[in-house]
Design a protein around this motif. Structure first.
Motif, PDB file in Angstrom:
ATOM      1  N   LEU A  41       0.854  -1.248  -0.033  1.00  0.00           N
ATOM      2  CA  LEU A  41      -0.041  -0.094   0.207  1.00  0.00           C
ATOM      3  C   LEU A  41       1.018   1.299   0.027  1.00  0.00           C
ATOM      4  N   PHE A  42       1.770   1.411   0.952  1.00  0.00           N
ATOM      5  CA  PHE A  42       2.383   2.616   0.920  1.00  0.00           C
ATOM      6  C   PHE A  42       3.758   2.689  -0.123  1.00  0.00           C
ATOM      7  N   SER A  43       4.064   1.606  -0.546  1.00  0.00           N
ATOM      8  CA  SER A  43       5.223   1.778  -1.516  1.00  0.00           C
ATOM      9  C   SER A  43       4.444   2.247  -2.960  1.00  0.00           C
ATOM     10  N   VAL A  44       3.020   1.517  -3.179  1.00  0.00           N
ATOM     11  CA  VAL A  44       2.573   2.103  -4.419  1.00  0.00           C
ATOM     12  C   VAL A  44       1.887   3.337  -4.403  1.00  0.00           C
ATOM     13  N   ALA A  45       1.350   3.660  -3.148  1.00  0.00           N
ATOM     14  CA  ALA A  45       0.807   4.952  -2.820  1.00  0.00           C
ATOM     15  C   ALA A  45       1.401   6.373  -3.831  1.00  0.00           C
ATOM     16  N   PRO A  46       2.499   6.532  -3.494  1.00  0.00           N
ATOM     17  CA  PRO A  46       3.147   7.745  -3.894  1.00  0.00           C
ATOM     18  C   PRO A  46       3.194   7.521  -5.557  1.00  0.00           C
ATOM     19  N   LEU A  47       3.456   6.355  -6.097  1.00  0.00           N
ATOM     20  CA  LEU A  47       3.330   6.223  -7.527  1.00  0.00           C
ATOM     21  C   LEU A  47       1.847   6.547  -8.237  1.00  0.00           C
ATOM     22  N   ILE A  48       1.139   6.189  -7.520  1.00  0.00           N
ATOM     23  CA  ILE A  48      -0.425   6.204  -8.090  1.00  0.00           C
ATOM     24  C   ILE A  48      -1.081   7.405  -7.711  1.00  0.00           C
ATOM     25  N   VAL A  58      -6.850   4.374   5.426  1.00  0.00           N
ATOM     26  CA  VAL A  58      -6.976   4.291   6.701  1.00  0.00           C
ATOM     27  C   VAL A  58      -7.833   3.109   6.938  1.00  0.00           C
ATOM     28  N   ILE A  59      -8.786   2.554   6.260  1.00  0.00           N
ATOM     29  CA  ILE A  59      -9.544   1.402   6.317  1.00  0.00           C
ATOM     30  C   ILE A  59      -8.997   0.049   6.135  1.00  0.00           C
ATOM     31  N   ILE A  60      -7.803   0.157   5.324  1.00  0.00           N
ATOM     32  CA  ILE A  60      -7.252  -0.965   4.794  1.00  0.00           C
ATOM     33  C   ILE A  60      -6.184  -1.225   5.756  1.00  0.00           C
ATOM     34  N   VAL A  61      -5.499  -0.034   6.193  1.00  0.00           N
ATOM     35  CA  VAL A  61      -4.695  -0.325   7.473  1.00  0.00           C
ATOM     36  C   VAL A  61      -5.107  -0.746   8.532  1.00  0.00           C
ATOM     37  N   SER A  62      -6.447  -0.139   9.038  1.00  0.00           N
ATOM     38  CA  SER A  62      -7.014  -0.463  10.029  1.00  0.00           C
ATOM     39  C   SER A  62      -7.404  -2.031  10.197  1.00  0.00           C
ATOM     40  N   GLY A  63      -7.954  -2.548   8.879  1.00  0.00           N
ATOM     41  CA  GLY A  63      -8.136  -4.112   8.778  1.00  0.00           C
ATOM     42  C   GLY A  63      -6.883  -4.769   8.927  1.00  0.00           C
ATOM     43  N   SER A  64      -5.730  -4.274   8.223  1.00  0.00           N
ATOM     44  CA  SER A  64      -4.575  -4.987   8.628  1.00  0.00           C
ATOM     45  C   SER A  64      -4.314  -5.419   9.860  1.00  0.00           C
ATOM     46  N   PHE A  65      -4.298  -4.347  10.725  1.00  0.00           N
ATOM     47  CA  PHE A  65      -4.051  -4.354  11.895  1.00  0.00           C
ATOM     48  C   PHE A  65      -5.174  -5.380  12.968  1.00  0.00           C
ATOM     49  N   ILE A  66      -6.208  -5.289  12.538  1.00  0.00           N
ATOM     50  CA  ILE A  66      -7.355  -5.934  13.321  1.00  0.00           C
ATOM     51  C   ILE A  66      -6.999  -7.416  12.954  1.00  0.00           C
ATOM     52  N   ALA A  67      -6.621  -7.879  11.596  1.00  0.00           N
ATOM     53  CA  ALA A  67      -6.453  -9.255  11.133  1.00  0.00           C
ATOM     54  C   ALA A  67      -5.225  -9.567  11.900  1.00  0.00           C
ATOM     55  N   MET A  68      -4.290  -8.738  12.060  1.00  0.00           N
ATOM     56  CA  MET A  68      -2.850  -9.251  12.886  1.00  0.00           C
ATOM     57  C   MET A  68      -3.387  -9.456  14.250  1.00  0.00           C
ATOM     58  N   THR A  69      -4.094  -8.769  14.957  1.00  0.00           N
ATOM     59  CA  THR A  69      -4.732  -8.928  16.137  1.00  0.00           C
ATOM     60  C   THR A  69      -4.995 -10.174  16.525  1.00  0.00           C
ATOM     61  N   ALA A  70      -6.109 -10.453  15.489  1.00  0.00           N
ATOM     62  CA  ALA A  70      -7.136 -11.759  15.453  1.00  0.00           C
ATOM     63  C   ALA A  70      -6.213 -13.189  15.498  1.00  0.00           C
ATOM     64  N   LEU A  71      -4.856 -12.755  14.402  1.00  0.00           N
ATOM     65  CA  LEU A  71      -4.162 -14.038  14.267  1.00  0.00           C
ATOM     66  C   LEU A  71      -3.129 -14.265  15.549  1.00  0.00           C
ATOM     67  N   MET A  72      -2.960 -13.163  16.059  1.00  0.00           N
ATOM     68  CA  MET A  72      -2.016 -13.259  17.275  1.00  0.00           C
ATOM     69  C   MET A  72      -2.842 -13.823  18.297  1.00  0.00           C
ATOM     70  N   ILE A  73      -4.137 -13.478  18.543  1.00  0.00           N
ATOM     71  CA  ILE A  73      -4.813 -14.112  19.613  1.00  0.00           C
ATOM     72  C   ILE A  73      -5.133 -15.576  19.333  1.00  0.00           C
ATOM     73  N   LEU A  74      -5.416 -16.162  17.999  1.00  0.00           N
ATOM     74  CA  LEU A  74      -5.130 -17.513  17.657  1.00  0.00           C
ATOM     75  C   LEU A  74      -3.985 -18.180  18.014  1.00  0.00           C
TER      76      LEU A  74
ATOM     77  N   VAL B   5     -10.495  11.148  12.074  1.00  0.00           N
ATOM     78  CA  VAL B   5     -10.663  10.008  11.412  1.00  0.00           C
ATOM     79  C   VAL B   5      -9.623   9.225  10.838  1.00  0.00           C
ATOM     80  N   ASN B   6      -8.892  10.017  10.183  1.00  0.00           N
ATOM     81  CA  ASN B   6      -7.715   9.664   9.560  1.00  0.00           C
ATOM     82  C   ASN B   6      -6.499   9.034  10.426  1.00  0.00           C
ATOM     83  N   LEU B   7      -6.747   9.036  11.541  1.00  0.00           N
ATOM     84  CA  LEU B   7      -5.751   8.554  12.674  1.00  0.00           C
ATOM     85  C   LEU B   7      -6.178   7.377  13.302  1.00  0.00           C
ATOM     86  N   ILE B   8      -7.375   7.057  12.814  1.00  0.00           N
ATOM     87  CA  ILE B   8      -8.108   5.806  13.801  1.00  0.00           C
ATOM     88  C   ILE B   8      -7.064   4.710  13.581  1.00  0.00           C
TER      89      ILE B   8
END
Lengths: 85, 145
Positions: A41-48, A58-74, B5-8
């Motif tokens: 995400l952050f490597s491609v972002a400046p290019l596009i 923000v939603i994609i990064v939040s999702g990745s942190f939530i999935a990471m937390t879930a996998l760590m709990i598992l 919102v964009n720091l959530i």
């Protein structure tokens, strides 16, 4: 700079098969998921010309942190089960 | 108190980053292992970066203070990525010490340059809070080399 996340994420991805326990596999999967998603995400972002403070990012990064937390709990749960046995 | 919102994602990431840091540096049986050490140092410094981005905005809306905290957060984020590059070098170039050393020097130079560029960009374009459709957003300069 964010390319580091892709490099380490791919290295860990190749090591998943070498993990001996399910707990280790979950732990490695958590790191691979978070590193690859954020690295790409952050490597491609400046290019596009993608604004990294925009809500889709923000939603994609939040999702990745939530999935990471879930996998760590598992990982912890499976490790505790193995210890109990 | 305003939470943009964009720091959530930083608020969501703080618990898992704390876990990774504490587990790797304190509780792990393999805490002297190089991979564990770099990974936990990287997540620990990124945790500090997340705190630098998240905490000041709870107490101030002053553009100067927010700009300084963004510069601090950027610097810590680049140092954290520096540790991740060191981990990458350790994983991929463990056979060749000179190549590993060269990568470490290159990454150090890029880290210093990134911090310098972040300072220049953030001072030129100060961090501000903006309200759009009753949603608070933080607007800051994005730096990546």
């Amino acid at each position: 700079m964010f390319g580091a996340l892709i490099v380490v994420g791919l290295s860990f991805l190749l090591q998943i098969k070498q993990a001996t326990t399910v707990s280790q596999k979950y732990r490695i999967a958590a790191i691979v998921l978070a590193f690859l998603v954020n690295g790409v995400l952050f490597s491609v972002a400046p290019l596009i010309k993608l604004n990294t403070s925009s809500l889709p990012v923000v939603i994609i990064v939040s999702g990745s942190f939530i999935a990471m937390t879930a996998l760590m709990i598992l990982s912890q749960v499976t490790r505790a089960k193995i210890s109990a046995q | 108190m305003t939470i943009p919102v964009n720091l959530i994602h930083f608020y969501i990431g703080i618990p898992i980053l704390s876990y990774l840091t504490l587990y790797g540096l304190v509780f792990s049986k393999n805490k002297h292992n190089t991979v564990t050490r770099y990974l936990s140092l990287g997540s620990g410094v990124f945790l500090l970066a997340a705190l630098a981005y998240c905490i000041p905005v709870l107490f101030t809306q002053d553009a100067r203070n927010l700009t300084y905290s963004t510069i601090l957060g950027d610097a810590l984020q680049f140092i954290s990525l520096n540790y991740i590059w060191l981990l990458g070098g350790h994983l991929l170039l463990s056979q060749s010490k000179p190549a590993q050393k060269t990568l470490q020097i290159c990454v150090f130079i890029i880290t210093v340059l990134s911090i310098y560029v972040s300072i220049i960009q953030n001072l030129a374009e100060p961090t501000v809070l903006k309200v759009v459709d009753s949603t608070t957003l933080i607007v800051y300069a994005y730096t990546d080399l």
